[in-house]
Write a protein that holds these residues in place. Structure first.
Motif, mmCIF file in Angstrom:
data_model
loop_
_atom_site.group_PDB
_atom_site.id
_atom_site.type_symbol
_atom_site.label_atom_id
_atom_site.label_comp_id
_atom_site.label_asym_id
_atom_site.label_seq_id
_atom_site.Cartn_x
_atom_site.Cartn_y
_atom_site.Cartn_z
ATOM 1 N N GLU A 54 -8.122 38.190 51.323
ATOM 2 C CA GLU A 54 -7.795 39.448 50.641
ATOM 3 C C GLU A 54 -7.868 39.281 49.132
ATOM 4 O O GLU A 54 -8.369 40.158 48.427
ATOM 5 C CB GLU A 54 -6.413 39.942 51.061
ATOM 6 N N ARG A 55 -7.389 38.146 48.608
ATOM 7 C CA ARG A 55 -7.498 37.888 47.161
ATOM 8 C C ARG A 55 -8.959 37.830 46.732
ATOM 9 O O ARG A 55 -9.329 38.363 45.682
ATOM 10 C CB ARG A 55 -6.782 36.587 46.793
ATOM 11 N N ASP A 56 -9.801 37.181 47.543
ATOM 12 C CA ASP A 56 -11.230 37.097 47.218
ATOM 13 C C ASP A 56 -11.867 38.478 47.185
ATOM 14 O O ASP A 56 -12.640 38.800 46.284
ATOM 15 C CB ASP A 56 -11.962 36.219 48.239
ATOM 16 N N ALA A 57 -11.555 39.303 48.181
ATOM 17 C CA ALA A 57 -12.121 40.651 48.250
ATOM 18 C C ALA A 57 -11.641 41.500 47.079
ATOM 19 O O ALA A 57 -12.427 42.225 46.457
ATOM 20 C CB ALA A 57 -11.755 41.311 49.571
ATOM 21 N N ALA A 58 -10.357 41.418 46.744
ATOM 22 C CA ALA A 58 -9.809 42.189 45.630
ATOM 23 C C ALA A 58 -10.441 41.743 44.303
ATOM 24 O O ALA A 58 -10.708 42.569 43.424
ATOM 25 C CB ALA A 58 -8.297 42.040 45.576
ATOM 26 N N TYR A 59 -10.697 40.457 44.170
ATOM 27 C CA TYR A 59 -11.344 39.932 42.960
ATOM 28 C C TYR A 59 -12.739 40.539 42.788
ATOM 29 O O TYR A 59 -13.112 40.969 41.709
ATOM 30 C CB TYR A 59 -11.431 38.410 43.047
ATOM 31 N N ILE A 60 -13.500 40.591 43.884
ATOM 32 C CA ILE A 60 -14.849 41.154 43.835
ATOM 33 C C ILE A 60 -14.800 42.629 43.452
ATOM 34 O O ILE A 60 -15.635 43.120 42.703
ATOM 35 C CB ILE A 60 -15.570 40.977 45.197
ATOM 36 N N GLU A 61 -13.797 43.343 43.965
ATOM 37 C CA GLU A 61 -13.669 44.774 43.666
ATOM 38 C C GLU A 61 -13.130 45.042 42.266
ATOM 39 O O GLU A 61 -13.181 46.161 41.788
ATOM 40 C CB GLU A 61 -12.739 45.442 44.677
ATOM 41 N N GLY A 62 -12.582 44.017 41.622
ATOM 42 C CA GLY A 62 -12.069 44.196 40.275
ATOM 43 C C GLY A 62 -10.625 44.654 40.236
ATOM 44 O O GLY A 62 -10.152 45.122 39.207
ATOM 45 N N LYS A 63 -9.915 44.527 41.338
ATOM 46 C CA LYS A 63 -8.504 44.923 41.355
ATOM 47 C C LYS A 63 -7.711 43.910 40.540
ATOM 48 O O LYS A 63 -7.886 42.722 40.667
ATOM 49 C CB LYS A 63 -7.984 44.958 42.788
#
Length: 118
Positions: A54-63
Motif C-alpha cells: 500500500e505504501r508503494d502504491a500510494a508513493y506512485i500515486e503521489g499521496k
C-alpha cells in the motif's frame, strides 16, 4: 485477513521462540504449521507485506507529497529541466497530458495493489 500462508521464514521465526531441539526441528520441517505461534508469525508477515504494498502504491500515486520520479518523467515529456514553482513537476503539463500522466500512475498503483492476489 484471508488465508494464512506459512513460509519457511515464518517457521524459522517461530522456531527461534522454542527451546526444545525436537520442537525446533519439527517447526522448521513444517509439522507445526497449524500451531498458533507459526500462524501468528505468518499473519504478521502478511500484514507487513500488505502495508508495504500500500505504501508503494500510494508513493506512485503521489499521496503524501510530490512523486520524486515524476520530475524525471515530466522533464522527458516537456523537455524542460527547470524546477516548477509549485514544487510539483506535474503542474508543467498541459491538462490533457496531466490527465494521461495521472491515469498512468493510478493504473500502476492499481497493479501494485493487486500483486499477490490470485
Amino acid at each position: 485477513m484471508g488465508e494464512v500462508r506459512v513460509k519457511q521464514e515464518d517457521r524459522e521465526a517461530a522456531a527461534s521462540c522454542v527451546s526444545s531441539r525436537k520442537a525446533k526441528r519439527e517447526i522448521i520441517d513444517g509439522v507445526w504449521d497449524d500451531s498458533s505461534t507459526v500462524q501468528a508469525f505468518a499473519r504478521h508477515r502478511q500484514a507487513a507485506e500488505k502495508a508495504q504494498q500500500e505504501r508503494d502504491a500510494a508513493y506512485i500515486e503521489g499521496k503524501g507529497g510530490v512523486i520524486p520520479g515524476a520530475t524525471v518523467f515530466v522533464s522527458l515529456i516537456t523537455g524542460e529541466n527547470m524546477p516548477c514553482m509549485s514544487g510539483d513537476a506535474r503542474d508543467k503539463l498541459n491538462p490533457h497530458k496531466r490527465r494521461q500522466f495521472d491515469d498512468a500512475t493510478r493504473d500502476l498503483a492499481t497493479a501494485i495493489r493487486s500483486q499477490g492476489h490470485e
